[in-house]
Motif scaffolding. Sequence first.
Motif, short mmCIF file in Angstrom:
data_model
loop_
_atom_site.label_atom_id
_atom_site.label_comp_id
_atom_site.label_asym_id
_atom_site.label_seq_id
_atom_site.Cartn_x
_atom_site.Cartn_y
_atom_site.Cartn_z
N THR A 97 45.00 27.08 106.64
CA THR A 97 43.51 27.55 107.00
C THR A 97 42.75 28.70 105.93
OG1 THR A 97 44.45 29.37 108.33
CG2 THR A 97 44.05 27.36 109.34
N ILE A 112 39.40 27.14 103.81
CA ILE A 112 38.13 28.04 103.48
C ILE A 112 37.58 28.09 102.19
CG2 ILE A 112 37.08 30.11 104.19
CD1 ILE A 112 38.75 29.82 106.60
N CYS A 113 38.73 28.67 101.26
CA CYS A 113 38.60 28.89 100.06
C CYS A 113 38.01 27.57 99.25
CB CYS A 113 39.72 29.37 99.39
SG CYS A 113 40.19 31.38 99.89
N SER A 151 38.63 31.99 96.03
CA SER A 151 37.59 30.96 95.93
C SER A 151 37.07 30.82 94.46
CB SER A 151 36.53 31.38 96.93
OG SER A 151 36.65 31.35 98.33
#
Length: 367
Positions: free
Chosen positions: A125, A129-130, A284
């Motif tokens: 997860t 997201i990153c 990210s």
Amino acid sequence: MQATEKITGNQLGFLIFTFIISTNLLTVPSFMVMFGKQDAWLSALIAPITGVVCILVMIELAKRYPGQTITQYSSKILGKGLGKLVAANYVYYWFVSITTITMQHTGFISTLLLPTSPTLIISLTFLVICGLAAQLGIEAIARSTEFLTVLLLVFFIPLLILTIKEANFNEIKPILSGGIYPVLQGAVNPAGGFMNQLFILGWLLPYLNQPKAARKVSFIALSGITLLSVSIVSLTIMIFGPLTSKLTYSFLSVVQYIGIEGSFERLEAIAVSTWVIGCFVKVSVSMFILSLCVSQLFGLRNYRSLIYPLTLLSLVGSFWIFKNSAELLNYTAFTFPLLGFINQSLIPILLLLIDSIRKKGTRSMVQ
């Protein structure tokens, strides 16, 4: 390179600040005290010197090769063969960095918040997201970082203020009782592994819409990093003294201690929030840079098409590279500072030196 993607000087400053301070918040004090003892706060003052050198080198290279990343102009400086080797080296470096941070994040969350949840789900997860943020591009990451950095500081600064009440200033005495050598040893880890991460300028400067602002915002960000790092290290030592070196997440332990001794409870939730915010920004940006490195190594036009496969590989790497937390701790304390020094300082300095020699030789031949 996406010509439509641009970031402002302020956004660059926020990116640098959050990218570096995210790993300093909870883990660095224990590494510094391991070597510097009660003088580790002096180590935190010395470590940023390498960051200054890194800023000057990366900005000078960016001036000589505007609009290009370090993986691109390394081929022009060293030749195609060696340049590709440097690019491949950075692909490896950023891949290991992402997997390391992911494993740190997963271990942190599973230990404190979700002890019964599968670590695979936590890592998956987080990386998804990153990866989505990296897919949107550096401009989207920079805009979100502006908000997230302010949120991080709003959460974290009150914790520092509460910590002062419990601090014992006698814990940092005597100053320099063991001489300067332990202080320099304590500075090696953050200098080699964290402060030099300012070399991300080698990939971010081509996206800056005001190149002249790079030097100013970079030094402002470094000043903020230094101030917060010295504060964190000093207050942690004043609370736990020599015990700091034995704590994996030393400042988190400080926050938990404040919650026990004071009128506030569950303050560690705030520390966890700052950790998650920082790790999100760091991974990210790292994923964006990794995809750039791979695309430029193989001459691909669209880096975005690589993000999802690289996210999957990073997930595999986070379980494969290190067998357990002990190996990870040994890597971050002893191996990563050397790896960081080579990639973040030595290679850029050599590139600048070789380029200067070549240009001087060319001018001599013309004359």
